[in-house]
Design a protein around this motif. Structure first.
Motif, PDB file in Angstrom:
ATOM      1  N   VAL A 225     -23.803 160.117  46.007  1.00  8.93           N
ATOM      2  CA  VAL A 225     -24.746 159.808  47.081  1.00  8.93           C
ATOM      3  C   VAL A 225     -26.164 160.167  46.668  1.00  8.93           C
ATOM      4  CG1 VAL A 225     -25.486 160.521  49.393  1.00  8.93           C
ATOM      5  CG2 VAL A 225     -23.094 159.945  48.976  1.00  8.93           C
ATOM      6  N   LEU A 226     -26.346 161.289  45.984  1.00 12.46           N
ATOM      7  CA  LEU A 226     -27.674 161.697  45.541  1.00 12.46           C
ATOM      8  C   LEU A 226     -28.250 160.705  44.546  1.00 12.46           C
ATOM      9  CD1 LEU A 226     -29.937 163.794  45.502  1.00 12.46           C
ATOM     10  CD2 LEU A 226     -28.676 165.027  43.725  1.00 12.46           C
ATOM     11  N   VAL A 227     -27.416 160.221  43.643  1.00 15.99           N
ATOM     12  CA  VAL A 227     -27.872 159.226  42.664  1.00 15.99           C
ATOM     13  C   VAL A 227     -28.341 157.950  43.366  1.00 15.99           C
ATOM     14  CG1 VAL A 227     -27.160 157.744  40.758  1.00 15.99           C
ATOM     15  CG2 VAL A 227     -26.417 160.122  40.824  1.00 15.99           C
ATOM     16  N   ILE A 228     -27.510 157.458  44.280  1.00 17.26           N
ATOM     17  CA  ILE A 228     -27.871 156.236  44.998  1.00 17.26           C
ATOM     18  C   ILE A 228     -29.118 156.451  45.839  1.00 17.26           C
ATOM     19  CG2 ILE A 228     -27.103 154.577  46.736  1.00 17.26           C
ATOM     20  CD1 ILE A 228     -24.277 155.004  45.793  1.00 17.26           C
ATOM     21  N   ALA A 229     -29.234 157.625  46.477  1.00 17.30           N
ATOM     22  CA  ALA A 229     -30.393 157.905  47.322  1.00 17.30           C
ATOM     23  C   ALA A 229     -31.682 157.880  46.505  1.00 17.30           C
ATOM     24  CB  ALA A 229     -30.221 159.261  48.011  1.00 17.30           C
ATOM     25  N   THR A 230     -31.637 158.411  45.290  1.00 15.40           N
ATOM     26  CA  THR A 230     -32.833 158.416  44.449  1.00 15.40           C
ATOM     27  C   THR A 230     -33.253 156.996  44.095  1.00 15.40           C
ATOM     28  OG1 THR A 230     -32.097 160.519  43.511  1.00 15.40           O
ATOM     29  CG2 THR A 230     -33.836 159.355  42.345  1.00 15.40           C
ATOM     30  N   ILE A 231     -32.277 156.180  43.702  1.00 12.93           N
ATOM     31  CA  ILE A 231     -32.592 154.790  43.353  1.00 12.93           C
ATOM     32  C   ILE A 231     -33.024 154.001  44.584  1.00 12.93           C
ATOM     33  CG2 ILE A 231     -31.624 152.652  42.433  1.00 12.93           C
ATOM     34  CD1 ILE A 231     -29.800 154.382  40.679  1.00 12.93           C
ATOM     35  N   GLU A 232     -32.344 154.226  45.707  1.00 12.09           N
ATOM     36  CA  GLU A 232     -32.681 153.499  46.923  1.00 12.09           C
ATOM     37  C   GLU A 232     -34.044 153.916  47.479  1.00 12.09           C
ATOM     38  OE1 GLU A 232     -31.100 151.041  48.193  1.00 12.09           O
ATOM     39  OE2 GLU A 232     -29.222 151.115  47.083  1.00 12.09           O
ATOM     40  N   LEU A 233     -34.494 155.134  47.158  1.00 11.67           N
ATOM     41  CA  LEU A 233     -35.825 155.548  47.598  1.00 11.67           C
ATOM     42  C   LEU A 233     -36.881 154.632  47.008  1.00 11.67           C
ATOM     43  CD1 LEU A 233     -37.852 157.465  48.915  1.00 11.67           C
ATOM     44  CD2 LEU A 233     -37.637 158.970  46.929  1.00 11.67           C
ATOM     45  N   LEU A 293     -35.809 158.752  37.349  1.00  7.89           N
ATOM     46  CA  LEU A 293     -35.086 159.940  37.790  1.00  7.89           C
ATOM     47  C   LEU A 293     -33.685 159.572  38.280  1.00  7.89           C
ATOM     48  CD1 LEU A 293     -37.813 161.998  39.704  1.00  7.89           C
ATOM     49  CD2 LEU A 293     -36.743 162.538  37.518  1.00  7.89           C
ATOM     50  N   GLY A 294     -33.584 158.460  38.992  1.00 11.43           N
ATOM     51  CA  GLY A 294     -32.271 158.021  39.460  1.00 11.43           C
ATOM     52  C   GLY A 294     -31.342 157.666  38.315  1.00 11.43           C
ATOM     53  N   ASP A 295     -31.871 156.990  37.293  1.00 12.24           N
ATOM     54  CA  ASP A 295     -31.053 156.656  36.125  1.00 12.24           C
ATOM     55  C   ASP A 295     -30.579 157.915  35.403  1.00 12.24           C
ATOM     56  OD1 ASP A 295     -31.306 153.978  36.631  1.00 12.24           O
ATOM     57  OD2 ASP A 295     -32.963 153.665  35.238  1.00 12.24           O
ATOM     58  N   TRP A 296     -31.490 158.895  35.294  1.00 10.61           N
ATOM     59  CA  TRP A 296     -31.104 160.142  34.622  1.00 10.61           C
ATOM     60  C   TRP A 296     -30.041 160.887  35.418  1.00 10.61           C
ATOM     61  CZ3 TRP A 296     -32.132 165.080  36.725  1.00 10.61           C
ATOM     62  CH2 TRP A 296     -31.686 166.143  35.920  1.00 10.61           C
ATOM     63  N   LEU A 297     -30.198 160.952  36.727  1.00 13.80           N
ATOM     64  CA  LEU A 297     -29.202 161.625  37.563  1.00 13.80           C
ATOM     65  C   LEU A 297     -27.836 160.955  37.437  1.00 13.80           C
ATOM     66  CD1 LEU A 297     -30.915 162.532  40.962  1.00 13.80           C
ATOM     67  CD2 LEU A 297     -29.804 164.093  39.361  1.00 13.80           C
ATOM     68  N   ARG A 298     -27.829 159.630  37.397  1.00 13.79           N
ATOM     69  CA  ARG A 298     -26.561 158.902  37.267  1.00 13.79           C
ATOM     70  C   ARG A 298     -25.843 159.299  35.976  1.00 13.79           C
ATOM     71  NH1 ARG A 298     -27.750 153.020  36.167  1.00 13.79           N
ATOM     72  NH2 ARG A 298     -28.291 154.017  34.198  1.00 13.79           N
ATOM     73  N   ASP A 299     -26.598 159.407  34.890  1.00 15.41           N
ATOM     74  CA  ASP A 299     -25.983 159.775  33.611  1.00 15.41           C
ATOM     75  C   ASP A 299     -25.629 161.263  33.567  1.00 15.41           C
ATOM     76  OD1 ASP A 299     -26.341 157.170  32.832  1.00 15.41           O
ATOM     77  OD2 ASP A 299     -28.189 157.555  31.729  1.00 15.41           O
ATOM     78  N   ALA A 300     -26.507 162.101  34.135  1.00 18.38           N
ATOM     79  CA  ALA A 300     -26.273 163.552  34.069  1.00 18.38           C
ATOM     80  C   ALA A 300     -25.073 163.966  34.911  1.00 18.38           C
ATOM     81  CB  ALA A 300     -27.532 164.293  34.530  1.00 18.38           C
ATOM     82  N   LEU A 301     -24.810 163.268  36.002  1.00 13.07           N
ATOM     83  CA  LEU A 301     -23.701 163.623  36.876  1.00 13.07           C
ATOM     84  C   LEU A 301     -22.409 162.882  36.533  1.00 13.07           C
ATOM     85  CD1 LEU A 301     -25.568 163.705  40.323  1.00 13.07           C
ATOM     86  CD2 LEU A 301     -24.820 165.649  38.933  1.00 13.07           C
ATOM     87  N   ASN A 302     -22.464 162.069  35.497  1.00 11.24           N
ATOM     88  CA  ASN A 302     -21.259 161.347  35.066  1.00 11.24           C
ATOM     89  C   ASN A 302     -20.495 162.191  34.042  1.00 11.24           C
ATOM     90  OD1 ASN A 302     -19.304 159.585  34.189  1.00 11.24           O
ATOM     91  ND2 ASN A 302     -20.701 157.836  33.910  1.00 11.24           N
ATOM     92  N   PRO A 303     -19.327 162.713  34.391  1.00 13.74           N
ATOM     93  CA  PRO A 303     -18.595 163.591  33.466  1.00 13.74           C
ATOM     94  C   PRO A 303     -18.195 162.894  32.179  1.00 13.74           C
ATOM     95  CG  PRO A 303     -17.222 162.996  35.348  1.00 13.74           C
ATOM     96  CD  PRO A 303     -18.604 162.519  35.662  1.00 13.74           C
ATOM     97  N   ARG A 304     -18.074 161.576  32.194  1.00 14.56           N
ATOM     98  CA  ARG A 304     -17.666 160.858  30.992  1.00 14.56           C
ATOM     99  C   ARG A 304     -18.765 160.845  29.933  1.00 14.56           C
ATOM    100  NH1 ARG A 304     -14.766 155.452  33.561  1.00 14.56           N
ATOM    101  NH2 ARG A 304     -13.138 156.550  34.732  1.00 14.56           N
TER     102      ARG A 304
END
Length: 306
Positions: A225-233, A293-304
């Motif tokens: 949700v945080l990742v999407i919220a950053t991009i949607e902002l 920032l949203g792209d970085w959060l998406r990658d940073a929070l992806n365990p893979r």
């Protein structure tokens, strides 16, 4: 956990390591912080109050930037057709755009997360109704939904009343347009978590379903949700700018970045390029920084990807 312990844990985390390893993300964070600081502190750091009619001087209209021929050191980025300082207008306009974007995303997150939790936890016809509504809304561009809602309020409300509540109309219109993404992600997380052992154990000991959903299942959805919220902002800020550019957003008396672009566009081909170019640059840089920032959060929070 003490504050020192929390800071030490943050410094040792994978996210902090990933953040420090990416100069582009660090730069985007600094730019975003500067924008937020400028928006919050606009009444104190802006050279002029662009909305104070008494302080405007039409003799200063169309003053070029300070470094251009005919420019003035009093107006670093020049002035517009009403003699308003462009730099001050951008600071105040960014404040309006950011406030609308943040409030709209907060509304979207609240609505989407609650509906997603309800759909995933209850299932059955409740899930079918909520998700089919989300599917239907996703087939319509967000800008058209916002335009429709704004048009309805303009018909229902008198013009003077609409202008006074225009900011809240935009918040509701944009916020309502973006809730399905949050609902879908939250529902997917809820479906993955609701049959796990800790949820079943909570049910056995008699914990109410609402408490299980909010205290046990919901925390697992905050990352996506945080990742999407950053991009949607960034998308919400652009949507607000688009609506204001089309003349159905903020009124000229309370301009956002979109309103400033609309006003300046009329003078682009007459030689007063700075009136539109600088607000456009401000919007592009802000949206790009938030997206990075949203792209970085998406990658940073992806365990893979760790």
């Amino acid at each position: 956990m003490s504050e020192t312990g929390a800071l030490a844990k943050l410094r040792d985390s994978d996210m902090w390591w990933s953040f420090r390893r990416s100069p582009l993300v660090v730069a985007a964070s600094l730019v975003t912080l500067i924008y937020f600081a400028g928006a919050v502190l606009a009444p104190w750091i802006a050279p002029y109050d662009p909305f104070d009619v008494k302080a405007l001087n039409l003799m200063d209209a169309f003053t070029p930037p300070a470094w251009a021929e005919g420019g003035s050191a009093k107006h670093l980025l020049g002035t517009d057709n009403q003699g308003r300082d462009v730099l001050s207008a951008i600071l105040y306009g960014s404040r309006v755009s950011l406030m609308i974007g943040l409030a709209a995303i907060l509304l979207s997150v609240t609505t989407g997360v609650l509906l997603g939790l309800l759909a995933g936890f209850r299932g059955g016809w409740v899930e079918s109704v909520i998700m089919r509504l989300a599917d239907i809304q996703l087939t319509v561009p967000a800008i058209l939904i916002a335009l429709t809602l704004d048009g309805v309020t303009r018909v229902v409300l008198p013009k003077n009343v609409h202008d006074s509540v225009a900011i809240w109309v935009l918040v509701f219109s944009i916020g309502f347009a973006y809730w399905p993404q949050f609902a879908r992600v939250t529902r997917a997380t809820t479906l993955a978590e609701k049959n796990k052992d800790y949820v079943n154990a909570a049910r056995i000991i008699g914990v109410p379903g609402a408490r299980i959903a909010l205290q046990h299942v919901l925390p697992n959805a905050w990352g996506p949700v945080l990742v999407i919220a950053t991009i949607e902002l960034a998308l919400a800020i652009i949507a607000e700018a688009s609506l204001s550019y089309l003349g159905v957003g903020m009124p000229a008396t309370q301009p956002s970045l979109g309103t400033l672009i609309r006003i300046g566009n009329a003078f682009l081909f007459s030689g007063e390029w700075w009136i539109v170019i600088f607000p456009v640059m401000a919007l592009v840089i802000l949206s790009l920084s938030v997206n990075l920032l949203g792209d970085w959060l998406r990658d940073a929070l992806n365990p893979r990807l760790r």
